[in-house]
Design an enzyme around this catalytic site. Structure first.
Site, PDB file in Angstrom:
ATOM      1  N   ASP A  33      -3.561   4.382  -1.649  1.00  0.00           N
ATOM      2  CA  ASP A  33      -4.498   4.906  -0.649  1.00  0.00           C
ATOM      3  C   ASP A  33      -4.661   6.394  -0.955  1.00  0.00           C
ATOM      4  OD1 ASP A  33      -5.243   4.479   2.708  1.00  0.00           O
ATOM      5  OD2 ASP A  33      -5.053   6.479   1.859  1.00  0.00           O
ATOM      6  N   GLU A  90       0.837  -1.200   0.000  1.00  0.00           N
ATOM      7  CA  GLU A  90       0.000   0.000   0.000  1.00  0.00           C
ATOM      8  C   GLU A  90       0.875   1.253   0.000  1.00  0.00           C
ATOM      9  OE1 GLU A  90      -2.578  -0.329   3.286  1.00  0.00           O
ATOM     10  OE2 GLU A  90      -3.207   1.759   3.279  1.00  0.00           O
ATOM     11  N   GLU A  97     -12.699   3.844   2.227  1.00  0.00           N
ATOM     12  CA  GLU A  97     -12.027   3.641   3.499  1.00  0.00           C
ATOM     13  C   GLU A  97     -12.232   4.898   4.328  1.00  0.00           C
ATOM     14  OE1 GLU A  97      -8.017   1.080   3.984  1.00  0.00           O
ATOM     15  OE2 GLU A  97      -7.771   3.217   4.270  1.00  0.00           O
ATOM     16  N   HIS A 148       0.808   4.747   1.079  1.00  0.00           N
ATOM     17  CA  HIS A 148      -0.033   5.382   2.097  1.00  0.00           C
ATOM     18  C   HIS A 148       0.698   6.588   2.660  1.00  0.00           C
ATOM     19  CE1 HIS A 148      -2.031   5.845   5.990  1.00  0.00           C
ATOM     20  NE2 HIS A 148      -2.987   5.010   5.612  1.00  0.00           N
TER      21      HIS A 148
END
Lengths: 134, 302
Positions: free
Chosen positions: B183, B151, B267, B153
């Protein structure tokens, strides 16, 4: 199901023989958003009515087993899963009087994907909770 | 016409609800009612008796997928490189963590696995065992038709040595089973409100985490061909349907221009209170769908 706060109201009680209480139990929900192996929890600091009990002297009961700090650090195959209660044992001789008490908890959680200087990061809770029986 | 997005929701969105006021069954109901077609989970959070769910739990899982017409999208996992205080996992131990989660993801029907590797410094450099560990499980991932997606992020931006390392790995191995997960928190360009207490005072990342690192969405075009999944991170959509932190009006058109046709998996990561996420996720789906429709309409007119 858990109560929403980290510190659960139910499970806050004295432990040890009725006439010689050894301490106080504080029931917690999982101090993380994911289930974790117990070695990622580096003890729990507890403060009750202003009296501080270090993570080096409190212990944790999980699935019926009791872990001190050293045992917790070795528990790489034990999981504290979402939905499991963990109970912190606070060695306070004589226990607490029935009534309302201020309880603070810092569950020292390690997350390997956080920068090293943020480990452990305390997961904090504080609430008024009630001891029912002496 | 550019590819069409698929819309999903991560159960992570309901972190403040799950386990106290929300069951797995409730979560499926809330997700399906957004019109989503996919569900994302955290293995260690949402799978009872992880990593070995019972036959009864598996029956429940597949029954819920069928009843709500949802497909499993991405399962999040962790490679806890500092499982033991003061020592790191070996490559073999890291590979075992990945294998455990690949097997579980496969049993649950997922085609994407996001392992979160431990890091070794404040720059969030992944523990160097990651590449050796992943390489050891690529054949298994291939057999299961699962793509392993680290990910990207915040506070790690797109232009970062960690991302370069992942891309080098894809190029070097030629594997179809390792890609990037983005993300959308990396595009956050306005500060979070009420989050100061979430980050220790004086921490070097404090400002980045609160204010956002404001990656230019255009940079997505540089790495689009390596991206297999997008977690549509957001924090607060107000009563006027405006997202106060992520510039979706800039992000969505870039994803469309890049031809991205995978999942946007909501999310929610806002206020740490129960009963907030359910409607926030619904708001985000309206917002993202409107922006996609506007883009498609403008393209059709051109």
């Amino acid at each position: 199901m858990y109560e929403y706060p980290l510190i659960q109201a139910t499970g806050f009680r004295n432990y040890g023989p009725a006439d010689a209480r050894e301490g106080v139990e504080v029931r917690l929900r999982l101090p993380n958003y994911r289930g974790m192996r117990l070695s990622l929890l580096d003890g729990v600091d507890v403060t009750i009515d202003g009296e501080f009990f270090s993570h080096e002297i409190t212990m944790l009961r999980l699935h019926g087993e009791v872990y001190d700090l050293e045992a917790m650090r070795d528990a790489t195959t034990v999981r504290w899963a979402m939905g499991d209660f963990g109970t912190v044992l606070v060695p306070k001789v004589g226990g607490l009087a029935p009534g309302i008490h201020n309880v603070k908890v810092a569950a020292r959680t390690r997350s390997p994907y956080f920068p090293p200087h943020l480990q452990p990061l305390p997961v904090n809770g504080e609430r008024l909770a009630t001891i029912v029986l002496p | 016409m550019a590819g069409q997005f698929k819309y999903g929701v991560s159960l992570y969105s309901y972190t403040e609800d799950f386990g106290s006021i929300m069951t797995l069954e409730d979560g499926f109901d809330h997700i399906a009612d957004t019109g989503a077609t996919g569900i994302e989970i955290l293995g260690e959070t949402h799978v009872e008796c992880y990593p070995e769910p019972s036959a009864e739990w598996l029956d429940k899982w597949f029954g819920l997928l069928d009843r709500h017409q949802l497909e499993p999208t991405n399962m999040c996992s962790w490679v806890d490189t500092k499982l033991r205080l003061g020592c790191q996992l070996t490559v073999a131990e890291g590979a075992a963590e990945l294998e455990r989660d690949l097997r579980l993801a496969h049993r649950l029907g997922f085609k994407s696995l996001r392992p979160k590797f431990g890091v070794i410094d404040a720059e969030l450099t992944p523990d160097p065992i990651w590449s050796g560990a992943v390489e050891r499980v690529l054949d298994l991932a291939n057999k299961f038709d699962i793509v392993i997606c680290p990910e990207i992020h915040s506070p790690t931006p797109i232009r970062h040595p960690a991302v370069d390392g992942y891309i080098d790995f894809i190029e070097r191995t030629g594997t179809p089973n390792f890609r990037l997960l983005i993300d959308t928190g990396i595009f956050q360009n306005r500060p979070l409100k009420g989050w100061q207490h979430e980050v220790p005072e004086g921490d070097s990342d404090h400002a980045k985490l609160i204010n956002g690192i404001a990656v230019d969405p255009e940079e997505f075009l540089d790495i689009a061909k390596y991206v297999a999944f997008i977690q549509a991170k957001f924090h607060y959509i107000n009563d006027d349907l405006q997202c106060e932190n992520i510039p979706w009006d800039k992000v969505i058109p870039v994803l469309k221009r890049a031809g991205y046709d995978g999942y946007l998996s909501s999310e929610y990561e806002g206020t740490r209170e129960p009963w907030v996420a359910i409607d926030q996720v619904r708001r985000q789906h309206v917002l993202m769908r409107q922006l996609e429709a506007q883009y498609d309409a403008a393209l059709a007119d051109a």
